[in-house]
Write an enzyme that holds these catalytic residues in place. Sequence first.
Site, PDB file in Angstrom:
ATOM      1  N   CYS A  59     -27.899   8.798 -25.512  1.00 57.62           N
ATOM      2  CA  CYS A  59     -27.612   9.360 -26.898  1.00 57.62           C
ATOM      3  C   CYS A  59     -28.015  10.852 -26.807  1.00 57.62           C
ATOM      4  CB  CYS A  59     -28.622   8.767 -27.836  1.00 57.62           C
ATOM      5  SG  CYS A  59     -28.510   6.934 -27.838  1.00 57.62           S
TER       6      CYS A  59
ATOM      7  N   ARG B  37     -23.337  13.374 -21.107  1.00 56.58           N
ATOM      8  CA  ARG B  37     -24.340  12.514 -20.967  1.00 56.58           C
ATOM      9  C   ARG B  37     -23.970  10.935 -21.045  1.00 56.58           C
ATOM     10  NH1 ARG B  37     -29.417  15.264 -22.143  1.00 56.58           N
ATOM     11  NH2 ARG B  37     -30.435  13.617 -22.729  1.00 56.58           N
TER      12      ARG B  37
ATOM     13  N   TRP C  34     -25.367   6.331 -27.386  1.00 55.76           N
ATOM     14  CA  TRP C  34     -24.862   5.265 -26.145  1.00 55.76           C
ATOM     15  C   TRP C  34     -25.732   3.831 -26.593  1.00 55.76           C
ATOM     16  CZ3 TRP C  34     -27.621   2.333 -22.382  1.00 55.76           C
ATOM     17  CH2 TRP C  34     -26.754   2.097 -21.308  1.00 55.76           C
TER      18      TRP C  34
ATOM     19  N   ASN D  29     -33.007   8.646 -30.623  1.00 57.18           N
ATOM     20  CA  ASN D  29     -32.566   8.292 -29.198  1.00 57.18           C
ATOM     21  C   ASN D  29     -33.695   7.462 -29.017  1.00 57.18           C
ATOM     22  OD1 ASN D  29     -30.738  10.193 -29.388  1.00 57.18           O
ATOM     23  ND2 ASN D  29     -31.416  11.724 -27.817  1.00 57.18           N
ATOM     24  N   GLY D  30     -33.528   6.291 -27.864  1.00 56.51           N
ATOM     25  CA  GLY D  30     -34.629   5.514 -27.529  1.00 56.51           C
ATOM     26  C   GLY D  30     -34.595   4.109 -27.874  1.00 56.51           C
TER      27      GLY D  30
ATOM     28  N   GLU E 263     -25.589   6.318  -0.517  1.00 63.53           N
ATOM     29  CA  GLU E 263     -25.211   7.446  -1.455  1.00 63.53           C
ATOM     30  C   GLU E 263     -23.612   7.372  -1.596  1.00 63.53           C
ATOM     31  OE1 GLU E 263     -26.241   8.574  -3.853  1.00 63.53           O
ATOM     32  OE2 GLU E 263     -25.276  10.617  -4.388  1.00 63.53           O
TER      33      GLU E 263
ATOM     34  N   LYS F 141     -21.395   6.846  -4.850  1.00 58.34           N
ATOM     35  CA  LYS F 141     -20.479   7.744  -5.485  1.00 58.34           C
ATOM     36  C   LYS F 141     -19.131   7.092  -5.816  1.00 58.34           C
ATOM     37  CE  LYS F 141     -22.570  10.092  -6.728  1.00 58.34           C
ATOM     38  NZ  LYS F 141     -23.742  10.437  -6.403  1.00 58.34           N
TER      39      LYS F 141
ATOM     40  N   GLU G  21     -19.333   4.249  -8.777  1.00 56.74           N
ATOM     41  CA  GLU G  21     -19.658   4.697  -9.892  1.00 56.74           C
ATOM     42  C   GLU G  21     -18.387   5.641 -10.624  1.00 56.74           C
ATOM     43  OE1 GLU G  21     -22.803   7.370 -10.768  1.00 56.74           O
ATOM     44  OE2 GLU G  21     -22.638   8.337  -8.581  1.00 56.74           O
TER      45      GLU G  21
ATOM     46  N   HIS H 182     -25.407  -9.293  11.276  1.00 59.88           N
ATOM     47  CA  HIS H 182     -26.308 -10.328  10.536  1.00 59.88           C
ATOM     48  C   HIS H 182     -25.658 -10.785   9.444  1.00 59.88           C
ATOM     49  CE1 HIS H 182     -29.318  -9.120  13.529  1.00 59.88           C
ATOM     50  NE2 HIS H 182     -29.233  -7.960  13.095  1.00 59.88           N
TER      51      HIS H 182
ATOM     52  N   LYS I  67     -25.520  10.306 -18.007  1.00 58.55           N
ATOM     53  CA  LYS I  67     -26.105  11.172 -17.214  1.00 58.55           C
ATOM     54  C   LYS I  67     -27.748  11.247 -17.131  1.00 58.55           C
ATOM     55  CE  LYS I  67     -25.968  14.575 -14.346  1.00 58.55           C
ATOM     56  NZ  LYS I  67     -25.664  14.310 -12.971  1.00 58.55           N
TER      57      LYS I  67
HETATM   58  C1  F6R Z   1     -25.631   8.498  -9.495  1.00 63.10           C
HETATM   59  C2  F6R Z   1     -26.686   9.210 -10.472  1.00 63.10           C
HETATM   60  C3  F6R Z   1     -27.551   8.334 -10.824  1.00 63.10           C
HETATM   61  C4  F6R Z   1     -29.141   9.147 -11.051  1.00 63.10           C
HETATM   62  C5  F6R Z   1     -30.101   8.282 -11.482  1.00 63.10           C
HETATM   63  C6  F6R Z   1     -31.386   9.003 -11.632  1.00 63.10           C
HETATM   64  O1  F6R Z   1     -24.726   9.710  -9.264  1.00 63.10           O
HETATM   65  O2  F6R Z   1     -26.314  10.362 -11.084  1.00 63.10           O
HETATM   66  O3  F6R Z   1     -27.963   7.230  -9.950  1.00 63.10           O
HETATM   67  O4  F6R Z   1     -29.260   9.559  -9.785  1.00 63.10           O
HETATM   68  O5  F6R Z   1     -29.915   7.807 -12.969  1.00 63.10           O
HETATM   69  O6  F6R Z   1     -31.363  10.160 -12.396  1.00 63.10           O
HETATM   70  P1  F6R Z   1     -32.196  11.325 -12.274  1.00 63.10           P
HETATM   71  O7  F6R Z   1     -32.277  11.872 -10.777  1.00 63.10           O
HETATM   72  O8  F6R Z   1     -31.914  12.253 -13.452  1.00 63.10           O
HETATM   73  O9  F6R Z   1     -33.844  10.694 -12.637  1.00 63.10           O
END
Ligand code: F6R
Length: 614
Positions: A2, A27, A75, A101-102, A487, A491, A494, A510, A609
């Site tokens: 949000c 976000r 959100w 928000n929250g 990672e 990527k 997501e 395994h 985000k």
């Molecule tokens: C994936 C991604 C998320 C963030 C996670 C933590 O591409 O961006 O997995 O890494 O939500 O976010 P931060 O780093 O802002 O604590």
Amino acid sequence: MCGIVGYVGHSQALPVILKGLHRLEYRGYDSAGVALLDAEGKLNVYKCKGKVAELERHLEGKDSFGTIGIGHTRWATHGEPNDVNAHPHFSESGELALIHNGIIENFRVLKDALIQNGFSFRSSTDSEVLVNLIEYIRKTNGCTLAEAVRIALKQVVGAYAIAVIEKGNPDEIVAAKQSSPMVIGIGKDEYYLSSDAASIIDYTNEFVYLNDGEVAIINRNNPLHIVKLSGEDSPVDIKKLELSISQLEKGGYPHFMLKEINEQPQTILDCIRGRISPDTGEVILSGILDNMDKFLNAKRIIIVACGTSWHAALIGERIIEEFCRIPVEVEYASEFRYRNPIIHSDDIVVAVSQSGETADTLAAVELARKAGAFVYGICNVIGSSIARATDSGTYIHVGPEIGVASTKAFTGQVTVMAMMALVIGKALGTLPEETYLAVSKGILGLPELIAQTLKMSDQIADLAKIFTYAHNFIYLGRGYNYPTALEGALKLKEISYIHAEGLPAAEMKHGPIALIDAEMPTVAIATLDQTYEKTISNIEEIKARGGKIIALVSRGDDLARRSADYCLEIPQTVECLMPILSSIPLQLLAYYIAVYKGRNVDQPRNLAKSVTVE
Ligand code: F6R
């Protein structure tokens, strides 16, 4: 998640709010709305499911005047994304409008009590409960809006950043926060309000970051007044933020993600600027040097993080253990906070977070501080909640990251942890001088090697075409590159919504090797390192079972080339820094596959985000 934007001053509020909401779109959200108070004291609320552009269409032809207003992107947490659940929420009488928000954890109890007092509810949200609680207190106590907000919040358990406006009170926004970010921008006889300073940077660079448990009375005719929930006054601490608007725009790229991937030669340069002497290779990190006694005496380092930051932390763990010989544990912040972890006063807890707002990481920081540990932050967003809640820290300085998929923050985080390990290892005497110099020189050389790696973009785009229709992927790596495999898989899943799994290469036999057939491509990171030969054997085992291999290899390595179906050659640097180079082709591969699948790369479905709720 949000987003909040507010304005009170002498200009029209709506354009400021809409521009700010657009800036917060990255976000992730599913509905949007605004509340505006006009000169006659009429309170109009407009909101709808969908994007800010839909809200703009919905506003066409409507009475949207007013020099005071609040706006929100939601959100969904409580209640599905629809017009009714969108914010702002009116109070029962229609006199108050609130954005939130929250999550209000005790909303059910509060709601039942309000229902018993004759209130009814239109939405399924916890936020509507809060606005009615404020109204109830306002009416029964006959107090000011700010006072009602303060008293109401003392009954609330949970996380919130809220802004409230009131019919007949045309000069004032009341805002408050607990565990969710809120910043007030200071203008000339005008104020801006936001959950993220970047969304209002067009108007001011002077900000007041609200602290947990503070209520701000933002009145255009008065200086900013902040009180604590206890009722005492709080100091107003104005900070200057240097951020350029061009950093918040796509700069000719089709997506923020591609822009951010391509920025990495520069962002790594920014991250190391002034921290490594190009002449002597000496690394200077003031956050570490100022607290060296803590690091010299640390029995253990615990790194807490989520998602991509957690992957970066796994690389940090390997580097710190190798160079400093201090045991390191890496924990998901969400697990750490709820499992009654053992934390000693001679432990150091390091929190890694791009946004600095991740609710679980912030909670882990608070837990560690309560347990008496020294807490160090590695954040990107200046002045973020985690940056402020930690004892000290190092910013990664990679600039605003707008694409939901984290890219340049990951490479910045690994770079900072490598620099930390060098500084601590040198002070501890656990790191041979030649290794120190080789690694610091390696870090200085990263921008150039990243630029070379990025030249593979077209080759990767072609490769992505071949694999766009795969339903599953396996990513393999070992040692420093095992977290890179995790990672790479994250990527891909997501942003393309293709299922992908990252594994340590030797784990295949395994169990997971049973998945291998012609329909299961494997991305194998097989650069020249300690386990190179073993990884090549793992690749051969997959090939023998009909699996297709995309290998990421060191430039000029023919052996690996012969084993793979497709080969991506990257430059070689010191082993501990290889994840910084090997992650880049994986970012590009995920990006192009997602583009070919027609996905919303910068705002993938269901994701946000900044994960400010747990
Ligand atoms: C994936 C991604 C998320 C963030 C996670 C933590 O591409 O961006 O997995 O890494 O939500 O976010 P931060 O780093 O802002 O604590």
